[in-house]
Design an enzyme around this catalytic site. Structure first.
Site: not given
Ligand code: GLA
Length: 387
Positions: A35, A125, A127, A172
């Site tokens: 984050h 990850s 996606s 990512d």
């Protein structure tokens, strides 16, 4: 790794000809720096061997015809369609096509089949792998080779922002595009500068333990976390307009203290985590240069603690796995990725490895009546064309 024969024969039986090319892009792990990407900080990811791969050919029309082998699902859309498919695998594809067109890439219709072995919803990850696979492939097929890997990574990121609704950072897609076998990367998400770090931890191994709690960032409070951070930056800018802070990267602990009464206690905790995490990534780089894996592990536990108590993106199952690791004397362990489910990443001494993994699986199964999945980490290459 995906068998290209499977891709090619699926393509042949569906479209009646061999594909003109095959491409792949991997998922990623992240050693530390969670984050921090959308806060302009540092991350420390590496690409993994698990990939999404596609077989693809231009079809001379304006239509995209796409088949997902894993989901046995098929979709067609016109590249000029303003809406695109609803939220499925194919929406990622549509987003990548549209974002590349906005950059001036002359994308035309194509046929494709794709498949992958990046576990879905595990925080690895999948996606980004899908986005990077098609961004890389379409740029090779229709681009003029002027887009850098970083620009292609941003195509994937904008797909998440504009078509999926996840306001993710760049980690990512960056890792999926830039990965190199046996090397982690430290990325400064503010400047975009990055360095490769060989990853050969003598005497240790990295292993993921997938809690199989589905990690789903769409509709998860992921975007709320980002907004908390932005509110803290706005409060600091009100007090210190001269700072012109864009993200939490631009502020320090004293600024945070000054706005304590201006922001909610919750936002304060979120920002405290991010500032701590920023320092931890640098501490890990330093420790790696000295080969001090005990220190790396210490930082990983601190990250877990912060993600669980302050950033609140853990869940019971992940805390349970983290506790087992700690009790077992594992060097480092923490939630990996966005959180809200998925995996822990564990840095384990070779001599503890087999018994730790067996114990974690057994105790988790006893407690939750389901088996977690053990995934040894092998650091692999980034997006590429397949032979
Ligand atoms: C998800 C996002 C990334 C990053 C991580 C948390 O994986 O896609 O951009 O914010 O969560 O570090």
């Amino acid at each position: 790794m995906i068998d290209t024969q499977v891709l090619r024969s699926s393509f042949l039986s569906r479209y009646g000809a061999m594909p003109s090319a095959c491409f792949a892009a991997p998922g990623r792990i992240n050693l530390i720096g969670e984050h921090t990407d959308y806060n302009g900080g540092f991350v420390f990811p590496g690409a993994i061997e698990q990939c999404i791969a596609c077989a693809i050919s231009p079809n001379g029309t304006q239509m995209v015809r796409a088949y997902s082998i894993d989901l046995d699902d098929y979709c067609e859309f016109d590249i000029n369609d303003q809406q695109g498919p609803k939220h499925t695998h194919f929406r990622y594809l549509y987003g990548v096509v549209r974002e590349l067109m906005l950059l001036g890439v002359a994308v035309k219709g194509f046929d494709t089949t794709f498949a992958g072995d990046v576990p879905l919803g595990a925080g690895m990850s999948s996606s980004a792998a899908l986005e990077s696979c098609f961004a890389f492939a379409l740029n090779k097929m229709y681009g003029t080779d002027t887009l850098s890997k970083m620009e292609l990574a941003k195509v994937g990121q904008r797909t998440e922002h504009n078509y999926i609704g996840v306001k993710c950072g760049i980690m990512d897609q960056f890792a999926s595009m830039h990965g190199r076998k046996g090397e982690l990367m430290r990325l400064d998400c503010r400047s975009g500068e990055f360095e490769y770090f060989p990853w050969h931890p003598e005497g240790y191994r990295l292993v993921l333990i997938n809690s199989c709690v589905k990690h789903e960032l769409v509709g998860s409070p992921y975007n709320d976390r980002r907004m908390s951070c932005e509110r803290v930056v706005a409060a600091i800018n009100r007090l210190h307009p001269e700072l012109k802070a864009e993200t939490l990267r631009d502020v320090d602990w004293s600024h945070l203290k000054e706005v304590q009464s201006e922001v909610s206690e919750e936002d304060m905790r979120r920002a405290t985590f991010v500032l701590g995490e920023k320092d931890r990534v640098l501490a890990v780089c330093d420790a790696l240069q000295k080969g001090d894996y005990e220190r790396v592990g210490e930082m990983m536990y601190l990250t877990h603690q912060g993600l669980s108590a302050d950033y609140e993106v853990s869940c019971e199952e992940l805390d349970f796995l983290n506790d087992i690791a700690r009790q077992y004397g594992v060097t480092g362990s923490r939630i990996m990725g966005g959180g809200f489910g998925g995996c822990t990443i564990n840095l384990v001494r070779n001599d503890l490895y087999d018994t730790f993994v067996a114990t974690a699986v057994e105790r988790f199964a006893e407690r939750y009546a389901k088996q977690p999945i053990v995934i040894p980490v092998v650091i692999g290459d980034g997006a590429r064309q397949l032979e």
